[in-house]
Design a protein around this motif. Structure first.
Motif, mmCIF file in Angstrom:
data_model
loop_
_atom_site.group_PDB
_atom_site.id
_atom_site.type_symbol
_atom_site.label_atom_id
_atom_site.label_comp_id
_atom_site.label_asym_id
_atom_site.label_seq_id
_atom_site.Cartn_x
_atom_site.Cartn_y
_atom_site.Cartn_z
ATOM 1 N N PRO A 98 0.813 -1.207 0.000
ATOM 2 C CA PRO A 98 0.000 0.000 0.000
ATOM 3 C C PRO A 98 0.853 1.265 0.000
ATOM 4 N N VAL A 99 0.379 2.270 -0.701
ATOM 5 C CA VAL A 99 1.039 3.563 -0.723
ATOM 6 C C VAL A 99 0.043 4.619 -0.266
ATOM 7 N N GLU A 100 0.559 5.719 0.213
ATOM 8 C CA GLU A 100 -0.296 6.769 0.742
ATOM 9 C C GLU A 100 -1.049 7.479 -0.377
ATOM 10 N N VAL A 101 -2.354 7.637 -0.195
ATOM 11 C CA VAL A 101 -3.177 8.453 -1.083
ATOM 12 C C VAL A 101 -3.356 9.800 -0.406
ATOM 13 N N ARG A 102 -2.993 10.858 -1.073
ATOM 14 C CA ARG A 102 -2.972 12.167 -0.433
ATOM 15 C C ARG A 102 -4.347 12.827 -0.470
ATOM 16 N N LEU A 103 -4.727 13.371 0.661
ATOM 17 C CA LEU A 103 -5.935 14.175 0.799
ATOM 18 C C LEU A 103 -5.537 15.500 1.419
ATOM 19 N N ASP A 104 -6.406 16.503 1.281
ATOM 20 C CA ASP A 104 -6.145 17.756 1.967
ATOM 21 C C ASP A 104 -7.130 17.919 3.115
ATOM 22 N N VAL A 140 -4.588 9.985 11.189
ATOM 23 C CA VAL A 140 -5.412 9.710 10.016
ATOM 24 C C VAL A 140 -4.794 8.567 9.216
ATOM 25 N N PHE A 141 -5.664 7.666 8.756
ATOM 26 C CA PHE A 141 -5.271 6.592 7.847
ATOM 27 C C PHE A 141 -6.133 6.710 6.596
ATOM 28 N N VAL A 142 -5.505 6.708 5.443
ATOM 29 C CA VAL A 142 -6.220 6.813 4.176
ATOM 30 C C VAL A 142 -6.028 5.512 3.414
ATOM 31 N N ASN A 143 -7.120 4.825 3.136
ATOM 32 C CA ASN A 143 -7.081 3.517 2.477
ATOM 33 C C ASN A 143 -6.139 2.551 3.210
ATOM 34 N N GLY A 144 -6.158 2.632 4.524
ATOM 35 C CA GLY A 144 -5.380 1.724 5.352
ATOM 36 C C GLY A 144 -3.946 2.142 5.595
ATOM 37 N N VAL A 145 -3.534 3.280 5.039
ATOM 38 C CA VAL A 145 -2.146 3.726 5.146
ATOM 39 C C VAL A 145 -2.075 4.983 6.012
ATOM 40 N N HIS A 146 -1.148 4.997 6.961
ATOM 41 C CA HIS A 146 -0.980 6.157 7.832
ATOM 42 C C HIS A 146 -0.623 7.386 7.009
ATOM 43 N N ALA A 147 -1.295 8.503 7.308
ATOM 44 C CA ALA A 147 -1.057 9.767 6.617
ATOM 45 C C ALA A 147 -0.454 10.766 7.603
ATOM 46 N N PRO A 148 0.867 10.791 7.744
ATOM 47 C CA PRO A 148 1.505 11.681 8.733
ATOM 48 C C PRO A 148 1.206 13.158 8.493
ATOM 49 N N ALA A 149 1.045 13.549 7.220
ATOM 50 C CA ALA A 149 0.799 14.959 6.914
ATOM 51 C C ALA A 149 -0.528 15.442 7.476
ATOM 52 N N LEU A 150 -1.464 14.523 7.685
ATOM 53 C CA LEU A 150 -2.776 14.891 8.215
ATOM 54 C C LEU A 150 -2.898 14.590 9.706
ATOM 55 N N SER A 151 -1.850 14.050 10.289
ATOM 56 C CA SER A 151 -1.877 13.661 11.703
ATOM 57 C C SER A 151 -1.097 14.676 12.525
ATOM 58 N N HIS A 152 -1.639 15.023 13.684
ATOM 59 C CA HIS A 152 -0.987 16.035 14.512
ATOM 60 C C HIS A 152 -1.475 15.916 15.946
ATOM 61 N N GLY A 153 -0.909 16.702 16.821
ATOM 62 C CA GLY A 153 -1.353 16.707 18.208
ATOM 63 C C GLY A 153 -0.403 17.481 19.085
ATOM 64 N N PRO A 154 -0.873 17.932 20.237
ATOM 65 C CA PRO A 154 -0.012 18.649 21.190
ATOM 66 C C PRO A 154 0.976 17.703 21.861
ATOM 67 N N ASP A 155 1.862 18.267 22.634
ATOM 68 C CA ASP A 155 2.833 17.451 23.373
ATOM 69 C C ASP A 155 2.112 16.496 24.315
ATOM 70 N N LEU A 156 2.684 15.317 24.461
ATOM 71 C CA LEU A 156 2.073 14.281 25.288
ATOM 72 C C LEU A 156 2.648 14.300 26.698
ATOM 73 N N PRO A 157 1.834 13.959 27.700
ATOM 74 C CA PRO A 157 2.360 13.821 29.063
ATOM 75 C C PRO A 157 3.410 12.712 29.129
ATOM 76 N N ARG A 158 4.211 12.769 30.127
ATOM 77 C CA ARG A 158 5.291 11.796 30.305
ATOM 78 C C ARG A 158 4.733 10.367 30.368
ATOM 79 N N GLY A 159 5.304 9.498 29.564
ATOM 80 C CA GLY A 159 4.926 8.094 29.573
ATOM 81 C C GLY A 159 3.756 7.738 28.676
ATOM 82 N N VAL A 160 3.047 8.739 28.129
ATOM 83 C CA VAL A 160 1.893 8.481 27.261
ATOM 84 C C VAL A 160 2.379 8.302 25.823
ATOM 85 N N VAL A 161 1.829 7.306 25.150
ATOM 86 C CA VAL A 161 2.159 7.051 23.749
ATOM 87 C C VAL A 161 0.880 7.118 22.928
#
Length: 465
Positions: free
Chosen positions: A88-94, A112-133
């Motif tokens: 699988p390859v990433e399918v780009r969305l905006d 975000v996962f697009v057609n089963g593939v992780h889309a890092p460009a659409l994934s984000h988030g604030p800093d995580l607390p210590r020990g949280v994944v």
């Protein structure tokens, strides 16, 4: 099984065997290779639950939902070339494409996962607390295998369920969350599985794993959205483990495309004093089957299961729930509501199992259905199986139409017939929506249901006139 049936089963599942051959060639820990191998062996034995090929008691669970069409479709493995198992390859969305399915919260953790593939460009988030994944499962298997190993495939039973075995054999990616003991993730996590841009029928196998340690707390929104009305399959498995005194709020939102088949298993595992509140909303897809199971293994655990399904046209939705009270002094509360229009079909089969040692159990189960069409149909079967003496357990089901007296009353107050039907239908659903603990989700789904119900009421009014 006859020789001819063996040959048919082998050929119909070629797409999944090809996917397994690709995935098992990837680098992975030895323990994961073993899990995948065992699960594929079990899938080869079980296959999909095609109702006419099953024996009792499995047939009873699938008597109203037949997966023959899914079993006989050749799905491509990821968005590669049809008929071939390309990686699988990433399918780009905006962002604009995702906006209608989001909740307007930029500060959330989003994967975000697009057609089963992780889309890092659409994934984000604030800093995580210590020990949280909070990460993709593929990344977690590389960076935190010691956190994944104790939980992955430990709760969802692939030995007795073919669809869970298939997902487990094809584990490749999804969401992984780990919150350590006494940890808290104040900001909700939104994992968004999106399907779009298909050249041929596509099958994805999302895997979501959430592990909350003793005293940990978090909120998770798990969304499935279809940006295409073509034929595709989502076969999802979610495992949620809550330690002692832990607390998890889980929301599952199905807005798949019109041609989709959505099959899911959600397995909840609670230790003592653990709490899980889960909400399952189904609106999308041509065929939906949700299996939601909870096992309460420590005293004073509490599970709340709420569900809401709105189906129209020829849609089919099937909700099966099972709550296993294995120890004393645990509570479970379950309410599922359905709204059915057109020629749609619904199934609800809920079971509460109380073991002999599970004294002082408090379990309540209710399924309510509103039929907006004489051509719609619902099969509802709430069940209690109790082997303990000191318990408080109730269950019930209702099936009905809009009350003509209530419609008449609203019309005498100046509302049109369509507006009266809309108000009564919306009120039926709003009770569950307003219980949701995340304001942004509550507001978004409230607006979505109100708009959808208004459109259904108007369409029905035009038909009746």
């Amino acid at each position: 099984m006859t020789e001819s049936l063996k040959q048919t089963t082998t050929s119909r599942y070629t797409t999944f065997y090809d996917a397994y051959d690709r995935i098992r060639s990837l680098d992975a820990p030895l323990w994961l290779h073993r899990i995948r191998s065992d699960a594929m062996k079990r899938f080869r034995e079980l296959g999909m639950p095609v109702a006419r090929e099953l024996s009792f008691p499995l047939k009873e669970d699938w008597i109203y939902t037949d997966l023959r069409q899914i079993a006989e479709t050749y799905y491509q493995d990821g968005p590669g070339s049809p008929g071939g198992p390309g990686r699988p390859v990433e399918v780009r969305l905006d962002e604009d494409a995702l906006a209608p399915y989001e909740f307007g919260q930029d500060g959330w953790h989003r994967i975000v996962f697009v057609n089963g593939v992780h889309a890092p460009a659409l994934s984000h988030g604030p800093d995580l607390p210590r020990g949280v994944v909070v990460s993709s499962l593929a990344d977690a298997l590389v960076e935190h295998p010691e956190l994944v190993h104790p939980h992955l495939a430990r709760y969802a039973d692939y030995e007795s369920t073919g669809l869970t075995a298939l997902n487990t054999a094809l584990i490749e990616n999804g969401l992984f969350i780990h919150v350590p003991r006494a940890g808290a993730l104040e900001t909700p996590v939104h994992v968004h599985y999106v399907t779009t841009g298909l050249d041929a029928p596509l099958a994805t196998q999302p895997r979501t794993l959430i592990a909350a340690g003793d005293g940990a707390s978090l909120k998770v929104v798990e969304s499935y959205s279809g940006l295409t009305d073509q034929v595709y399959l989502t076969n999802a498995v979610t495992e949620i483990s809550v330690g002692r005194d832990g607390n998890v709020d889980h929301y599952r939102i199905n807005r798949e495309g019109e041609g989709a088949a959505h099959l899911s298993t959600t397995q909840l595992h609670l230790a003592g004093n653990g709490r899980i509140s889960t909400f399952n909303m189904s609106m999308g897809g041509a065929l939906t089957r949700n299996d939601t199971n909870a096992r309460l293994t420590g005293e004073h655990a509490v599970v709340r299961m709420n569900g809401l399904y709105l189906v129209a046209g020829d849609q089919h939705v099937d909700n099966h729930t099972a709550i296993d009270h294995a120890v004393p002094n645990c509570d479970s509360y379950e309410v599922y509501k359905g709204i059915l229009e057109g020629r749609s079909r619904g199934v609800f089969n809920g079971k509460v199992f109380v073991h002999q040692d599970a004294q002082e159990t408090d379990a309540k189960q209710l399924n309510k259905n509103l039929m907006l069409s004489s051509n719609a149909m619902i099969h509802t079967k709430p069940q209690l199986e109790i082997y303990a003496d000191q318990v408080k357990c109730t269950h019930g089901a209702t099936v009905g139409q809009l009350d003509e007296d209530q419609i008449f009353y609203l019309r005498t107050r100046g509302l049109s017939h369509d507006s009266a039907c809309h108000l009564l239908t919306y009120g039926f659903a709003a009770d569950l929506i307003r219980r949701l603990g995340i304001e942004a989700v509550r507001t978004s789904l409230d607006t979505l249901f109100e708009t959808t119900i208004r459109d259904l009421s108007a369409a029905r009014g035009r038909t009746e006139r």
